[in-house]
Design an enzyme around this catalytic site. Structure first.
Site, PDB file in Angstrom:
ATOM      1  N   ARG A 364      18.985  26.904  29.753  1.00 18.18           N
ATOM      2  CA  ARG A 364      19.378  25.880  30.732  1.00 18.18           C
ATOM      3  C   ARG A 364      18.425  24.692  30.683  1.00 18.18           C
ATOM      4  NH1 ARG A 364      17.919  25.107  36.282  1.00 18.18           N
ATOM      5  NH2 ARG A 364      19.513  23.855  37.384  1.00 18.18           N
ATOM      6  N   SER A 376      24.235  24.318  35.842  1.00 16.39           N
ATOM      7  CA  SER A 376      23.589  25.275  36.751  1.00 16.39           C
ATOM      8  C   SER A 376      23.727  26.692  36.189  1.00 16.39           C
ATOM      9  CB  SER A 376      24.223  25.210  38.134  1.00 16.39           C
ATOM     10  OG  SER A 376      25.551  25.714  38.095  1.00 16.39           O
ATOM     11  N   SER A 467      31.861  34.511  43.227  1.00 16.25           N
ATOM     12  CA  SER A 467      31.242  34.127  44.497  1.00 16.25           C
ATOM     13  C   SER A 467      29.736  34.231  44.335  1.00 16.25           C
ATOM     14  CB  SER A 467      31.716  35.043  45.631  1.00 16.25           C
ATOM     15  OG  SER A 467      31.090  34.706  46.859  1.00 16.25           O
ATOM     16  N   ASN A 468      29.020  33.135  44.613  1.00 17.19           N
ATOM     17  CA  ASN A 468      27.576  33.080  44.373  1.00 17.19           C
ATOM     18  C   ASN A 468      26.853  32.749  45.682  1.00 17.19           C
ATOM     19  OD1 ASN A 468      24.945  32.588  43.507  1.00 17.19           O
ATOM     20  ND2 ASN A 468      25.586  31.536  41.645  1.00 17.19           N
ATOM     21  N   HIS A 519      41.184  49.436  42.246  1.00 16.61           N
ATOM     22  CA  HIS A 519      41.327  50.654  41.449  1.00 16.61           C
ATOM     23  C   HIS A 519      42.778  50.889  41.000  1.00 16.61           C
ATOM     24  CE1 HIS A 519      39.751  54.125  39.627  1.00 16.61           C
ATOM     25  NE2 HIS A 519      38.799  54.377  40.496  1.00 16.61           N
ATOM     26  N   ASP A 523      40.202  50.725  36.061  1.00 18.09           N
ATOM     27  CA  ASP A 523      39.446  51.972  36.158  1.00 18.09           C
ATOM     28  C   ASP A 523      37.958  51.682  35.994  1.00 18.09           C
ATOM     29  OD1 ASP A 523      41.735  53.524  36.503  1.00 18.09           O
ATOM     30  OD2 ASP A 523      42.067  53.662  34.331  1.00 18.09           O
TER      31      ASP A 523
END
Length: 546
Positions: A364, A376, A467-468, A519, A523
């Site tokens: 980076r 980023s 999602s961070n 699920h 799997d």
């Protein structure tokens, strides 16, 4: 046909209720199961659902008002239906019917009166009746007795599980003593106010109480003869005062006890206004310590001061209970609906992996050294996800009842926090984008999302979500799948810590990734293989160029 809804008796000690909030207003459509209002009892604030459907035509008790049980709460019927007769007591004919039988009723009362007078309850004995646990309940079935005859019963103990017309509920004792008699056996059904049990001191002779209760109805338990009732208040007041001063048991509802504990109020100083002197919530809220202290600290207090040194003052914290109500925005309602549907329909499981970020940090730094380029760590994770999804297309899937849809295009949704909640703008065909293109697109979409300028088409069509929360210092968390996706990746913060490399302990930088999977489509082994590929791309960013 319009139906009267009355104030329900939500506990066996409830005599009145307060409407905390109306969730419907006059003219609103009401379906069976909709929450009409929140009702505050002497124990808790409970949601009250409608057991009828139609239009809310009338509200009889406004928010903040208190009314006795069985008062007119609302009227539900057909839109435009005339309810003037109901408001004027239009159901009087049904109530007048018993008047025709008045002589017979009076004769029955006179016949039973001697039996009532002859069957005074022994001191300390309490008759427990079948409670009315919903406004439509007319009878209940004892599913299970959790106490048996001869068992000691404390206030708050669960006596039995009672099945109503809507649910099976635990029924707790509001008295203490010994269970002397069970009136309704397990599996048997009886009307509301039927003799359920008798509680009193161990060894008390209760012979004849059950028979006379059956013959005389609930009147036997509610009070003795009318003549005794007149003399009772003074005697009860004296008895209650004696019990309190002698350190005896104090009757109080669980909610009153909790509020008193929070406020540091001693229950022995509070005079109860409930049944048999029971202390309820309003007694605690209306309690003024100064007035009570002046009453208690009269002549006896003066004698104590002369004979013994004053006890140290106990600090009693006091404050104001303050709440704020914020109306749910449309965005918040949709978030609640979609995530609830996802969590309760898709069988979630989570896989967690830790990745080394040392090479990613070096890469980076090198990329951002190029003029007009800004990438980023989140952009690098998104790019790695896009390439890993191409190798593991089952992760990039959607569940249908008759088939699983495998998406061979990669559209990654990026969760963005905004003022009212959360939005997920979508990067279309992410696998074909470079790191700098991903970085520019994410910044543009996130900026417009926070300014509420995203179009609906820019938030549709995702096949996978990232999602961070690493920028908030969150090291590890699990997300709820953004359906119709089959998976969502939760990205934590980069943490500097000791790690083992080539058998040596060195300082390294690591990051936790958590993959939530549906699920039905993915799997465990499939999800694990995807995370292995993702780890390879992130730990060695140069491989993303291959």
């Amino acid at each position: 046909m319009a139906i009267k809804v009355t104030m329900p008796r939500l506990s066996d000690t409830m005599t009145e209720g307060t409407v905390a909030t109306w969730l419907k207003k006059v003219g609103d459509k009401v379906s069976e199961g909709d929450i009409l209002a929140e009702i505050e009892t002497d124990k808790a604030t409970m949601e009250f659902e409608s057991f009828n459907e139609g239009t809310l035509l009338h509200i009889g008790i406004q928010a903040g008002e208190t009314a006795p049980v069985d008062s007119l709460l609302a009227i539900i019927g057909n839109e435009g239906e005339d309810i003037s007769a109901l408001l004027a007591g239009g159901d009087a004919p049904a109530a007048e019917a018993p008047k025709a039988d008045a002589p017979a009723a009076e004769a029955k009362t006179e016949t039973v009166a001697p039996a009532k007078a002859a069957t005074e309850l022994p001191k300390g004995v309490v008759v427990v009746t079948m409670p009315r646990l919903s406004d439509t309940m007319t009878e209940g079935t004892v599913a299970t007795w959790l106490k048996k005859v001869g068992d000691a019963v404390a206030e708050g103990d669960i006596l039995a599980e009672i099945e109503t017309d809507k649910a099976t509920m635990e029924f707790e004792s509001f008295n203490e003593g010994t269970l002397l008699y069970i009136g309704i056996q397990e599996g048997n059904t009886a009307p509301v106010d039927s003799l359920l049990a008798i509680i009193g001191p161990a060894g008390t002779d209760i012979s004849g109480i059950a028979d006379n209760f059956t013959a005389g109805g609930a009147a036997t338990t509610s009070a003795p003869a009318a003549e005794e009732t007149k003399a009772a208040p003074a005697a009860q007041a004296t008895e209650a005062a004696a019990e309190t001063s002698n350190g005896g048991r104090i009757l109080a509802s669980p909610l009153a006890k909790k509020i008193a504990s929070d406020k540091g109020i001693q229950l022995s100083q509070v005079k109860g206004s409930g049944e048999n002197g029971r202390i309820v919530k309003s007694d605690i809220e209306n309690f003024t310590p100064s007035a009570q202290a002046q009453t208690a600290a009269s002549a006896p207090a003066a004698k104590q001061e002369a004979s013994a040194p004053a006890a140290p003052k106990v600090f009693v914290p006091a404050g104001e209970v303050y709440t704020e109500e914020i109306k749910n925005s449309q965005m918040r309602k949709i978030i609640a609906k979609r995530l609830s549907e996802s969590l309760f329909t898709a069988p979630h499981y989570n896989l967690v992996i830790e990745v080394s970020m040392d090479e990613a940090m070096q890469a980076r730094t090198a990329i951002n050294s190029v003029p007009d380029t800004k990438v980023s760590f989140n952009d690098m994770v998104i790019k790695a996800c896009a390439l890993a999804l191409k190798k593991h297309p089952k992760i990039n899937s959607t569940w249908k009842e008759d088939a699983i849809i495998i998406n061979h295009h990669v559209n990654i949704g990026v969760a963005v926090a905004v003022e009212d909640g959360l939005v997920v703008p979508v990067l279309k065909f992410t696998d074909a984008m470079s790191l700098s293109q991903i970085g520019g697109s994410v910044r543009d979409l996130a900026g417009r999302a926070k300014n509420k300028k995203l179009g609906p088409q820019e938030m549709e069509g995702s096949t996978f979500t990232v999602s961070n929360l690493g920028m908030f210092g969150i090291t590890e968390f699990n997300s709820i799948i953004n359906q119709p996706n089959s998976a969502i990746l939760s990205v934590g913060a980069i943490v500097e810590k000791p790690v083992v490399k080539n058998g040596q302990i060195v300082v390294g930088n690591t990051m936790m990734l958590s993959l939530a999977c549906d699920h039905r489509t993915i799997d465990g082994a499939t999800g694990a293989q995807f995370l292995q590929t993702l780890k390879q791309y992130i730990e060695s960013p140069v491989t993303m160029l291959a």
